[in-house]
Design a protein around this motif. Structure first.
Motif, PDB file in Angstrom:
ATOM      1  N   ALA A 164       0.813  -1.222   0.000  1.00  0.00           N
ATOM      2  CA  ALA A 164       0.000   0.000   0.000  1.00  0.00           C
ATOM      3  C   ALA A 164       0.847   1.273   0.000  1.00  0.00           C
ATOM      4  CB  ALA A 164      -0.935  -0.018   1.212  1.00  0.00           C
ATOM      5  N   TYR A 165       1.905   1.276   0.808  1.00  0.00           N
ATOM      6  CA  TYR A 165       2.749   2.484   0.894  1.00  0.00           C
ATOM      7  C   TYR A 165       3.316   2.845  -0.485  1.00  0.00           C
ATOM      8  CZ  TYR A 165       6.772   5.430   2.012  1.00  0.00           C
ATOM      9  OH  TYR A 165       7.693   6.444   2.050  1.00  0.00           O
ATOM     10  N   GLU A 166       3.903   1.850  -1.160  1.00  0.00           N
ATOM     11  CA  GLU A 166       4.512   2.097  -2.462  1.00  0.00           C
ATOM     12  C   GLU A 166       3.450   2.510  -3.491  1.00  0.00           C
ATOM     13  OE1 GLU A 166       7.300  -0.064  -0.024  1.00  0.00           O
ATOM     14  OE2 GLU A 166       5.215  -0.517  -0.555  1.00  0.00           O
ATOM     15  N   PHE A 167       2.294   1.836  -3.456  1.00  0.00           N
ATOM     16  CA  PHE A 167       1.224   2.171  -4.404  1.00  0.00           C
ATOM     17  C   PHE A 167       0.749   3.608  -4.204  1.00  0.00           C
ATOM     18  CE2 PHE A 167      -3.289   2.659  -5.331  1.00  0.00           C
ATOM     19  CZ  PHE A 167      -3.343   2.258  -6.658  1.00  0.00           C
ATOM     20  N   LEU A 168       0.490   3.969  -2.953  1.00  0.00           N
ATOM     21  CA  LEU A 168      -0.010   5.317  -2.676  1.00  0.00           C
ATOM     22  C   LEU A 168       1.053   6.376  -2.940  1.00  0.00           C
ATOM     23  CD1 LEU A 168      -2.059   4.569   0.569  1.00  0.00           C
ATOM     24  CD2 LEU A 168      -2.947   5.010  -1.729  1.00  0.00           C
ATOM     25  N   GLU A 169       2.310   5.999  -2.746  1.00  0.00           N
ATOM     26  CA  GLU A 169       3.395   6.931  -3.056  1.00  0.00           C
ATOM     27  C   GLU A 169       3.435   7.206  -4.562  1.00  0.00           C
ATOM     28  OE1 GLU A 169       7.580   5.717  -2.538  1.00  0.00           O
ATOM     29  OE2 GLU A 169       7.752   7.457  -1.209  1.00  0.00           O
ATOM     30  N   ARG A 170       3.325   6.125  -5.363  1.00  0.00           N
ATOM     31  CA  ARG A 170       3.278   6.302  -6.821  1.00  0.00           C
ATOM     32  C   ARG A 170       2.040   7.096  -7.224  1.00  0.00           C
ATOM     33  NH1 ARG A 170       4.849   0.838  -6.755  1.00  0.00           N
ATOM     34  NH2 ARG A 170       2.709   0.172  -7.177  1.00  0.00           N
TER      35      ARG A 170
END
Length: 545
Positions: A442-448
């Motif tokens: 989730a962190y990486e997805f939301l960061e992107r």
């Protein structure tokens, strides 16, 4: 586990015949006052149990004797090592004068008693004194996580919504940074989620995030990571077909009682949800010993308490036995206590009326023995003595007896760091779980998504600015054109005016001459005026055209 059972079936038969702590397939736990053997029936071991007693009365010895016997039968065991004195199970017991007295007292020398070590895997949530034991935020779930974070009902509901939104959008919550990113994203876009999930208070979200940060500071973030524990990895055997003894080092974990308790509850839930129904077995598939059991139930909300009672009640059908180790039976809620069929009660001391009530409650939980008053005996017990009652072949509790617990075969106490390190790195689980992994979640997805949204917003701003600049240029060009056309019109008008004046003057003079010739002086004046009027009329007509 089924495969392991098949592989080691022949070995297990050998162990049952040769290990003298097992007689006729039954676990020899103690002797009664008459010197008769007292047994725990393996097929009743998954009906759960209780080991209770004041500090220093022998609970740890009883736990070790049971764990060793289950291991001898090929049954894997899980132990929560709160005091750090269970690690000695990987080493043979040490002979002493006291041990020799106990061996003679029980006639163990004739029975073939021998000191021996047991296969063990060391685990540690913090990864210091064992193989890192981890799970993910998603696997922990909002109910148990809310307890770890100390959330109120409203905050728990919002956390549950966050999990729901993550699931609906196929976002994996692995670690605490994933959860914080998810919560912040929901708070920033609360209006978009309100219609489907209800109002989300930014204040409550901020409180949850602060609780997560506090957990991270306490080291709890190390627990939420990949690779997550596959609970089936507990179901292994060691040398000679002995059940693996999984020892969770809890010397640091116990400092955070809520985290410790919630972790144990999570394991119970994982077992319940993972294992298939197996019905009645000749022996358990696995046995868990939970020390400091009162922490599992202290300040537990009703919603979670109902879940605990349900798991304890139904998990025995999965072939798992759970044994709670605590000082007083009153530490265990009645709904759970009623599910504990095998009970070993060590000494309790009554110094106050409240203590006396505790002793009476402990005595009342046993089936009465007409030969003694149970409450009195519980107060008289020495170290290593207990009042016990096990389930018989029909599942009925036996009449309680005063018994003397057998000594363990492995070393009492802990081991040095060198041996512990060797055992840790020598485990087949070390390479699987030692190195942490940070998957795309989730962190990486939301960061992107945040970067993409920022780029889209910047692009929109640039396009808007370009459009405004173009409109401004077009407006300026139009204004310049209008100005140029206006100037051209004035120039044309001025030219036409000059031409008109010239024409008007010529016409006026000619008309004046003609009229004046005929009428004299009066006609000359009239002719001039008429000429002037005709000239103006002609000029006006020209400009109109």
């Amino acid at each position: 586990m089924e495969i392991c059972d098949t592989i080691f079936e022949g070995v297990l038969v050998f162990v049952l015949e040769e290990d003298k702590m097992l007689k006729d397939g039954k676990i020899w736990v103690a002797n009664n006052e008459k010197g008769e053997n007292v047994f725990l029936l393996p097929k009743m071991a998954n009906r759960h149990g209780l080991i209770a007693g004041a500090t220093g009365t022998g609970k740890t010895v009883t736990l070790k004797v049971l764990a060793e016997s289950f291991s001898d039968m090929g049954v894997p065991v899980f132990l929560a090592d709160v005091k750090g004195d269970l690690s000695g199970m990987v080493t043979e017991g040490l002979d002493s004068e006291d041990m020799q007295k106990r061996i003679q007292k029980f006639g163990l020398e004739e029975a073939g008693f021998k000191y021996q070590k047991y296969p063990a895997t060391f685990w540690d949530v913090f990864g210091k004194n064992g193989i890192p034991l981890r799970t993910t935020v998603s696997e922990m779930g909002p109910l148990l996580l809310s307890r770890i974070l100390g959330l109120n009902d409203l905050q728990r509901d919002i956390l549950t919504i966050a999990f729901k939104i993550a699931d609906d959008n196929s976002l994996l919550l692995v670690d605490t940074k994933d959860l914080k990113a998810m919560l912040n994203y929901i708070s920033e876009n609360k209006n978009e989620f309100a219609a489907d999930y209800g109002n989300i208070s930014p204040v409550s979200v901020a409180a949850i995030v602060r609780a997560i940060v506090s957990l991270e500071i306490a080291g709890g973030d190390k627990f939420f990571f990949e690779p997550a524990l596959n609970i089936r990895d507990f179901f292994t055997t060691g040398e000679g077909g002995k059940g693996m003894i999984n020892i969770l080092d809890s010397t640091s974990l116990i400092n955070n009682g809520t985290l410790y308790a919630t972790f144990l509850l999570w394991m119970m839930s994982e077992l319940f949800e993972t294992l298939p129904e197996v019905g009645d077995l000749d022996k358990p598939k696995m046995v868990f010993f939970f020390d400091e059991a009162h922490l599992l139930f202290d300040d537990t909300p009703k919603l979670l308490m109902d879940k605990i009672e349900q798991v304890v009640k139904l998990i025995r059908s999965k072939g798992v036995g759970i044994y709670f180790v605590t000082q007083n039976p009153r530490d265990i809620p009645d709904g759970v206590l009623a599910q504990l069929g095998n009970k070993i009660q060590h000494a309790l001391h009554a110094y106050t009326p409240s203590d006396m009530k505790a002793v009476k409650a402990a005595a009342d939980s046993f089936r009465t023995n007409p030969d003694f008053k149970t409450a009195d005996v519980i107060q008289e017990l020495g170290t290593g003595e207990a009042v016990c009652s096990f389930l018989d072949e029909t599942g009925t509790p036996t009449v309680c007896e005063r018994v003397f617990i057998l000594p363990p075969q492995s070393k009492m106490g802990g081991i040095d760091e060198t041996l512990r390190d060797k055992e840790i790195k020598g485990s087949v689980m070390y390479s699987k779980y030692y190195e942490p992994e940070d998957p795309d979640s989730a962190y990486e997805f939301l960061e992107r998504k945040g970067l993409a949204d920022a780029e889209a917003l910047q692009k929109a701003k640039e396009e808007e600015a370009a459009a405004k600049a173009k409109a401004k240029e077009e407006a300026a060009a139009l204004k310049a054109k209008e100005k140029e056309e206006a100037a051209e019109a004035r120039k044309k008008k001025q030219a036409m005016k000059s031409v008109g004046n010239s024409v008007a003057g010529t016409v006026g003079r000619e008309v004046g001459k003609t009229v004046g010739g005929k009428f004299g002086k009066f006609g000359k004046t009239l002719g001039g005026n008429l000429g002037a009027s005709l000239g103006r009329g002609l000029l006006s007509t020209l400009f109109k055209s």
